[in-house]
Scaffold this motif. Structure first.
Motif, PDB file in Angstrom:
ATOM      1  N   UNK A  43       0.955  -1.084  -0.162  1.00  0.00           N
ATOM      2  CA  UNK A  43       0.045   0.000  -0.020  1.00  0.00           C
ATOM      3  C   UNK A  43       1.003   1.215   0.005  1.00  0.00           C
ATOM      4  N   UNK A  44       1.099   2.052   1.000  1.00  0.00           N
ATOM      5  CA  UNK A  44       1.900   3.189   1.215  1.00  0.00           C
ATOM      6  C   UNK A  44       3.360   2.686   1.371  1.00  0.00           C
ATOM      7  N   UNK A  45       3.092   1.697   2.420  1.00  0.00           N
ATOM      8  CA  UNK A  45       4.292   1.119   2.868  1.00  0.00           C
ATOM      9  C   UNK A  45       4.303  -0.526   2.114  1.00  0.00           C
ATOM     10  N   UNK A  46       5.303  -1.212   2.563  1.00  0.00           N
ATOM     11  CA  UNK A  46       5.593  -2.584   1.977  1.00  0.00           C
ATOM     12  C   UNK A  46       4.614  -3.574   2.620  1.00  0.00           C
ATOM     13  N   UNK A  47       4.501  -4.553   1.906  1.00  0.00           N
ATOM     14  CA  UNK A  47       3.434  -5.601   2.783  1.00  0.00           C
ATOM     15  C   UNK A  47       4.233  -6.227   3.889  1.00  0.00           C
ATOM     16  N   UNK A  48       3.407  -6.991   4.553  1.00  0.00           N
ATOM     17  CA  UNK A  48       4.143  -7.501   5.844  1.00  0.00           C
ATOM     18  C   UNK A  48       4.965  -8.658   5.364  1.00  0.00           C
ATOM     19  N   UNK A  49       4.506  -9.446   4.363  1.00  0.00           N
ATOM     20  CA  UNK A  49       5.035 -10.527   3.606  1.00  0.00           C
ATOM     21  C   UNK A  49       6.475 -10.218   3.289  1.00  0.00           C
ATOM     22  N   UNK A  50       6.687  -8.912   2.482  1.00  0.00           N
ATOM     23  CA  UNK A  50       7.957  -8.189   2.064  1.00  0.00           C
ATOM     24  C   UNK A  50       8.724  -8.039   3.201  1.00  0.00           C
ATOM     25  N   UNK A  51       8.155  -7.482   4.104  1.00  0.00           N
ATOM     26  CA  UNK A  51       9.028  -7.038   5.272  1.00  0.00           C
ATOM     27  C   UNK A  51       9.680  -8.418   5.962  1.00  0.00           C
ATOM     28  N   UNK A  52       8.969  -9.598   6.246  1.00  0.00           N
ATOM     29  CA  UNK A  52       9.201 -10.816   6.659  1.00  0.00           C
ATOM     30  C   UNK A  52      10.319 -11.284   5.571  1.00  0.00           C
ATOM     31  N   UNK A  53      10.206 -11.300   4.459  1.00  0.00           N
ATOM     32  CA  UNK A  53      11.125 -11.810   3.490  1.00  0.00           C
ATOM     33  C   UNK A  53      12.562 -11.006   3.777  1.00  0.00           C
ATOM     34  N   UNK A  54      12.352  -9.821   3.818  1.00  0.00           N
ATOM     35  CA  UNK A  54      13.726  -8.797   3.877  1.00  0.00           C
ATOM     36  C   UNK A  54      14.404  -9.022   4.942  1.00  0.00           C
ATOM     37  N   UNK A  70       7.896   2.636  16.809  1.00  0.00           N
ATOM     38  CA  UNK A  70       7.622   3.476  17.631  1.00  0.00           C
ATOM     39  C   UNK A  70       8.210   5.034  17.042  1.00  0.00           C
ATOM     40  N   UNK A  71       9.583   4.913  16.804  1.00  0.00           N
ATOM     41  CA  UNK A  71      10.082   6.370  16.368  1.00  0.00           C
ATOM     42  C   UNK A  71      10.023   6.541  14.781  1.00  0.00           C
ATOM     43  N   UNK A  72       9.487   5.598  13.913  1.00  0.00           N
ATOM     44  CA  UNK A  72       9.440   6.136  12.414  1.00  0.00           C
ATOM     45  C   UNK A  72      10.786   5.855  11.782  1.00  0.00           C
ATOM     46  N   UNK A  73      10.816   6.030  10.496  1.00  0.00           N
ATOM     47  CA  UNK A  73      12.131   5.834  10.041  1.00  0.00           C
ATOM     48  C   UNK A  73      11.732   6.324   8.392  1.00  0.00           C
ATOM     49  N   UNK A  74      12.900   6.191   7.718  1.00  0.00           N
ATOM     50  CA  UNK A  74      12.913   6.299   6.263  1.00  0.00           C
ATOM     51  C   UNK A  74      14.136   5.915   5.502  1.00  0.00           C
ATOM     52  N   UNK A  75      14.063   5.693   4.342  1.00  0.00           N
ATOM     53  CA  UNK A  75      14.962   5.033   3.245  1.00  0.00           C
ATOM     54  C   UNK A  75      15.061   3.782   3.180  1.00  0.00           C
ATOM     55  N   UNK A  76      14.441   2.884   4.263  1.00  0.00           N
ATOM     56  CA  UNK A  76      14.651   1.418   3.840  1.00  0.00           C
ATOM     57  C   UNK A  76      13.915   0.853   2.723  1.00  0.00           C
ATOM     58  N   UNK A  78      12.194   3.028   0.268  1.00  0.00           N
ATOM     59  CA  UNK A  78      11.974   4.153  -0.720  1.00  0.00           C
ATOM     60  C   UNK A  78      11.783   5.355  -0.004  1.00  0.00           C
ATOM     61  N   UNK A  79      11.253   6.480  -0.639  1.00  0.00           N
ATOM     62  CA  UNK A  79      11.342   7.891  -0.405  1.00  0.00           C
ATOM     63  C   UNK A  79      10.202   8.227   0.620  1.00  0.00           C
ATOM     64  N   UNK A  80       9.146   7.340   0.835  1.00  0.00           N
ATOM     65  CA  UNK A  80       8.085   7.658   1.863  1.00  0.00           C
ATOM     66  C   UNK A  80       8.346   7.250   3.162  1.00  0.00           C
ATOM     67  N   UNK A  81       8.648   8.266   4.019  1.00  0.00           N
ATOM     68  CA  UNK A  81       9.072   7.905   5.427  1.00  0.00           C
ATOM     69  C   UNK A  81       7.858   7.315   6.292  1.00  0.00           C
ATOM     70  N   UNK A  82       8.068   6.335   7.153  1.00  0.00           N
ATOM     71  CA  UNK A  82       7.132   5.783   8.091  1.00  0.00           C
ATOM     72  C   UNK A  82       7.301   6.635   9.116  1.00  0.00           C
ATOM     73  N   UNK A  83       5.858   7.401   9.686  1.00  0.00           N
ATOM     74  CA  UNK A  83       5.861   8.163  10.672  1.00  0.00           C
ATOM     75  C   UNK A  83       6.010   7.464  12.144  1.00  0.00           C
ATOM     76  N   UNK A  84       6.376   8.426  13.249  1.00  0.00           N
ATOM     77  CA  UNK A  84       6.561   7.662  14.570  1.00  0.00           C
ATOM     78  C   UNK A  84       5.185   7.261  14.871  1.00  0.00           C
ATOM     79  N   UNK A  85       5.033   6.143  15.786  1.00  0.00           N
ATOM     80  CA  UNK A  85       3.875   5.732  16.320  1.00  0.00           C
ATOM     81  C   UNK A  85       3.974   5.745  17.819  1.00  0.00           C
ATOM     82  N   UNK A  86       3.775   6.910  18.451  1.00  0.00           N
ATOM     83  CA  UNK A  86       4.098   6.974  20.003  1.00  0.00           C
ATOM     84  C   UNK A  86       3.043   6.480  20.662  1.00  0.00           C
ATOM     85  N   UNK A  87       1.836   6.193  20.018  1.00  0.00           N
ATOM     86  CA  UNK A  87       0.703   5.502  20.755  1.00  0.00           C
ATOM     87  C   UNK A  87       0.993   3.827  21.010  1.00  0.00           C
TER      88      UNK A  87
END
Length: 104
Positions: A43-54, A70-76, A78-87
């Motif tokens: 979707x906006x981010x990678x599929x969970x299956x792709x994350x598991x494979x990587x 929790x903290x977010x990240x970027x670059x792993x 592509x260009x769309x950063x993952x926002x922090x999820x403090x909740x």
């Protein structure tokens, strides 16, 4: 009577086996992870299956990815950063990542 008991026992066993996967999907939904991710499709981010494979076989993957949740990240991915999820608590993040890494 014996058949009814056997049917109930079988149903209960099946529920007990499937509950952790369902609970983790419910947690991912409750924490809004599913707004950007899906189990099998990008979707906006990678599929969970792709994350598991990587991250398969990486011993520090749970801790590293839980911190990223929790903290977010970027670059792993592509260009769309993952926002922090403090909740998301550290325990919830580890539970989510463990579930994500189990997706094959």
């Amino acid at each position: 009577m014996k058949r009814a008991f056997l049917a109930i026992a079988t149903l209960a066993a099946g529920f007990a086996v499937s509950t952790p996967a369902l609970a983790d999907l419910q947690l991912a939904t409750a924490k809004n992870c599913m707004a950007c991710h899906a189990v099998a499709t990008k979707l906006v981010g990678p599929s969970y299956k792709d994350v598991a494979a990587k991250y398969a076989g990486q011993k520090d993957a749970v801790d590293k990815l839980a911190a990223k949740v929790i903290k977010g990240g970027s670059g792993a991915w592509g260009p769309v950063p993952m926002p922090a999820n403090a909740q998301v608590s550290p325990d919830e993040a580890k539970k989510l990542v463990t579930w994500i890494l189990s997706q094959k």
